[in-house]
Design a protein around this motif. Structure first.
Motif, short mmCIF file in Angstrom:
data_model
loop_
_atom_site.label_atom_id
_atom_site.label_comp_id
_atom_site.label_asym_id
_atom_site.label_seq_id
_atom_site.Cartn_x
_atom_site.Cartn_y
_atom_site.Cartn_z
N THR A 15 31.00 41.99 38.34
CA THR A 15 30.66 40.61 37.97
C THR A 15 31.67 39.99 37.02
OG1 THR A 15 29.24 41.38 36.15
CG2 THR A 15 28.18 41.01 38.28
N ASP A 16 32.78 40.67 36.81
CA ASP A 16 33.79 40.21 35.84
C ASP A 16 34.64 39.10 36.48
OD1 ASP A 16 35.90 39.88 34.05
OD2 ASP A 16 35.96 42.01 33.54
N PRO A 17 34.57 37.86 35.96
CA PRO A 17 35.33 36.76 36.57
C PRO A 17 36.85 36.94 36.46
CG PRO A 17 34.37 36.07 34.49
CD PRO A 17 33.79 37.42 34.80
N ARG A 18 37.27 37.87 35.61
CA ARG A 18 38.70 38.14 35.48
C ARG A 18 39.22 39.03 36.61
NH1 ARG A 18 38.66 40.81 29.72
NH2 ARG A 18 37.00 41.92 30.86
N LEU A 19 38.31 39.57 37.39
CA LEU A 19 38.67 40.40 38.55
C LEU A 19 38.41 39.57 39.80
CD1 LEU A 19 37.25 43.88 37.44
CD2 LEU A 19 39.64 43.13 37.49
N SER A 20 39.46 39.03 40.35
CA SER A 20 39.35 38.09 41.46
C SER A 20 39.26 38.81 42.80
CB SER A 20 40.56 37.16 41.46
OG SER A 20 40.59 36.36 42.63
N LYS A 21 38.50 38.22 43.72
CA LYS A 21 38.45 38.71 45.09
C LYS A 21 39.37 37.90 46.02
CE LYS A 21 35.45 41.18 46.70
NZ LYS A 21 36.11 41.92 47.72
N ASP A 22 40.01 36.88 45.48
CA ASP A 22 40.87 36.03 46.30
C ASP A 22 42.22 36.71 46.49
OD1 ASP A 22 42.22 34.11 47.65
OD2 ASP A 22 42.18 32.61 46.04
N LEU A 23 42.37 37.40 47.63
CA LEU A 23 43.61 38.12 47.92
C LEU A 23 44.66 37.25 48.58
CD1 LEU A 23 42.10 41.46 49.32
CD2 LEU A 23 42.54 40.81 46.94
N TYR A 24 44.27 36.04 48.99
CA TYR A 24 45.18 35.19 49.76
C TYR A 24 45.70 34.00 48.97
CZ TYR A 24 43.80 38.02 53.70
OH TYR A 24 43.58 39.09 54.53
N GLY A 25 45.34 33.96 47.70
CA GLY A 25 45.83 32.89 46.85
C GLY A 25 47.21 33.20 46.29
N PRO A 26 47.54 32.64 45.14
CA PRO A 26 48.85 32.90 44.52
C PRO A 26 49.09 34.40 44.36
CG PRO A 26 47.71 31.14 43.37
CD PRO A 26 46.72 31.71 44.35
N GLY A 27 50.27 34.83 44.73
CA GLY A 27 50.58 36.25 44.66
C GLY A 27 50.44 36.97 45.99
N GLN A 28 49.64 36.40 46.89
CA GLN A 28 49.47 36.97 48.23
C GLN A 28 49.28 38.49 48.17
OE1 GLN A 28 53.02 35.28 50.17
NE2 GLN A 28 51.64 33.98 51.34
N HIS A 29 48.28 38.90 47.40
CA HIS A 29 48.04 40.32 47.20
C HIS A 29 47.64 41.03 48.48
CE1 HIS A 29 48.45 39.74 42.88
NE2 HIS A 29 47.63 38.70 42.97
N TYR A 30 47.17 40.27 49.47
CA TYR A 30 46.78 40.89 50.73
C TYR A 30 47.94 41.64 51.39
CZ TYR A 30 49.19 37.29 53.49
OH TYR A 30 50.14 36.49 54.07
N LEU A 31 49.18 41.23 51.10
CA LEU A 31 50.32 41.86 51.76
C LEU A 31 50.40 43.35 51.45
CD1 LEU A 31 53.03 39.09 51.28
CD2 LEU A 31 52.01 39.83 53.44
N ARG A 32 50.16 43.74 50.19
CA ARG A 32 50.25 45.16 49.86
C ARG A 32 48.97 45.91 50.18
NH1 ARG A 32 49.49 45.42 43.27
NH2 ARG A 32 48.78 43.27 43.02
N ILE A 33 47.88 45.18 50.39
CA ILE A 33 46.61 45.84 50.66
C ILE A 33 46.35 45.95 52.16
CG2 ILE A 33 44.09 45.64 50.38
CD1 ILE A 33 44.66 44.28 47.69
N PHE A 34 46.49 44.86 52.88
CA PHE A 34 46.18 44.84 54.31
C PHE A 34 47.40 44.79 55.21
CE2 PHE A 34 42.27 42.47 52.69
CZ PHE A 34 41.48 43.59 52.71
N GLY A 35 48.52 44.32 54.68
CA GLY A 35 49.70 44.17 55.52
C GLY A 35 49.85 42.75 56.04
#
Length: 408
Positions: free
Chosen positions: A57-77
């Motif tokens: 429930t921590d708002p500092r831990l985001s679930k948005d992997l497709y926003g700035p930083g495109q974190h999905y690239l290292r997680i999903f490809g």
């Protein structure tokens, strides 16, 4: 303070896949928040119950992997955006909007209306199994049951069930030893592309031929109300399809193994079937199908248990570890179908709490209860140590096969 990473060689092994709980106990005791190297991506792992609920429930831990930083690239490809950009990987207000659109389909009253259909599917599958005296319970029952239920709910034509199931199983078994890494990546990418194209075409067909099913309702929300974009329409359909069957299938397999390796608890349940609802919760706590919650991203430097998690880090919440935390569960490594309902986090916690919880519980109760009743003398077909499991790096905890024997 900073810590050295736990290497992949300690956590992502066949031994860990077979029984991760001794390793989780060591982490809870000695390194409750720690960096972890894995074959897929590096992350920080949170393993104690209180920290886990806070993190979920921590708002500092985001679930948005497709926003700035495109974190999905290292997680999903790079090929994931077509299927995985959905409410699971988003924050409010986008998550709130998407969840609201879908939530009516999973209202408890509507799910309860599915009970006769679920019971019919369970009996049909078991009718094929019962005369044989043995089967692969994953292939013949645990996987097709929730797949057929969610396909009915979504409106996937029966003629397409087999190929859709094939594609989802290629994705589910990613990383298994039966494919080389190169062939595995190619097979998964091919399955993702084919499934994306199929769902895109199915959406168009529902648009041309409106139907009273969940995909039809999503199309209506897209076209009439403008509440969904075309991409969100397809990716939401994929999320509901995959999440709607994967974890339930793995739960049924895990629960069956847990009961067969704890015969005293199986006997209790057979003698007192009224215990089944609470037993489902205990079995989920004991060995759930989602060992680590889907990834979160630290949006700033944050601290848990004195450990600094740097901004941009991937954070995993070890649900199965938290659910065996002795600070919250008495004798947590003991399976007890009489255990009073414990506040486990097997269905998650906070705004991302499992949307399909009512459906999952109903399928588990009908499926497992009928299975135990109709397969007398149920037992493992191989020693438990020989069971073939999903790889330890998989986001799911489940079985590739579950050979069983019973009285025909």
């Amino acid at each position: 303070m900073t810590e050295r990473p736990v290497p992949a060689s300690e956590l992502y092994t066949d031994e860990f896949a077979a029984d991760p709980y001794p390793s989780y106990a060591r982490l809870r005791a000695d390194r409750p928040v720690c960096p972890v190297s894995s074959p897929r991506f590096d992350s920080y792992l949170i393993s104690r119950f209180d920290d886990a609920r806070t993190a979920l429930t921590d708002p500092r831990l985001s679930k948005d992997l497709y926003g700035p930083g495109q974190h999905y690239l290292r997680i999903f490809g790079p090929n994931s955006e077509g299927l995985n950009k959905n409410m699971l990987n988003s924050d409010p207000p986008e998550h709130t909007r998407l969840r609201r659109i879908v939530s009516q389909a999973f209202a408890p009253r509507r799910i309860e209306a599915l009970r006769p259909r679920v019971a019919e599917i369970v009996d049909t599958l078991l009718d094929r199994i019962v005369p044989r005296g043995g089967c692969d319970l994953m292939r013949d029952f645990a996987i097709p049951l929730p797949m057929l239920v969610i396909s009915d709910l979504l409106g996937i034509p029966e003629s397409d069930h087999e190929r859709v199931l094939d594609w989802t199983q290629v994705i589910r078994t990613s990383g298994s030893a039966n494919r080389s890494p190169e062939k595995d990546r190619a097979a998964v990418q091919e399955a993702q592309l084919r499934l994306h194209q199929y769902l895109t075409d199915l959406v168009q067909d529902k648009r041309a031929h409106p139907a009273d099913d969940l995909i039809g309702a999503l199309v209506d929300a897209c076209d009439r109300d403008g509440e969904l974009s075309e991409q969100e329409l397809v990716t939401t359909t994929f999320l509901l399809l995959f999440a709607g069957h994967q974890t339930t299938a793995d739960f049924i397999g895990n629960a069956t193994v847990a009961l067969l390796t704890h015969p005293d608890q199986l006997e209790l349940l057979l003698a007192s079937p009224e215990l089944l609802p609470s037993a489902i919760e205990e079995l989920l706590r004991f060995d759930g199908p989602l060992p680590v919650a889907s990834p979160r991203i630290a949006t700033e430097d944050i601290e848990y248990q004195g450990v600094c998690i740097p901004r941009g880090s991937v954070v995993g919440v070890a649900i199965n570890s938290a659910n065996r935390d002795p600070e919250h569960f008495a004798d947590p490594d003991r399976l007890d179908v009489r255990r009073e309902r414990a506040p486990h986090i097997g269905f998650g916690y906070g705004v991302h709490y499992c949307l399909g919880v009512s459906l999952a519980r109903m399928e588990a109760q009908i499926g497992l209860g009928t299975l135990l009743r109709r397969l007398p003398g149920l037992r493992l077909g191989v020693p438990v140590a020989e069971l073939r499991r999903l790889p330890a790096a998989s986001p799911f905890r489940g079985l590739l096969e579950l050979p069983v024997r019973f009285a025909a």
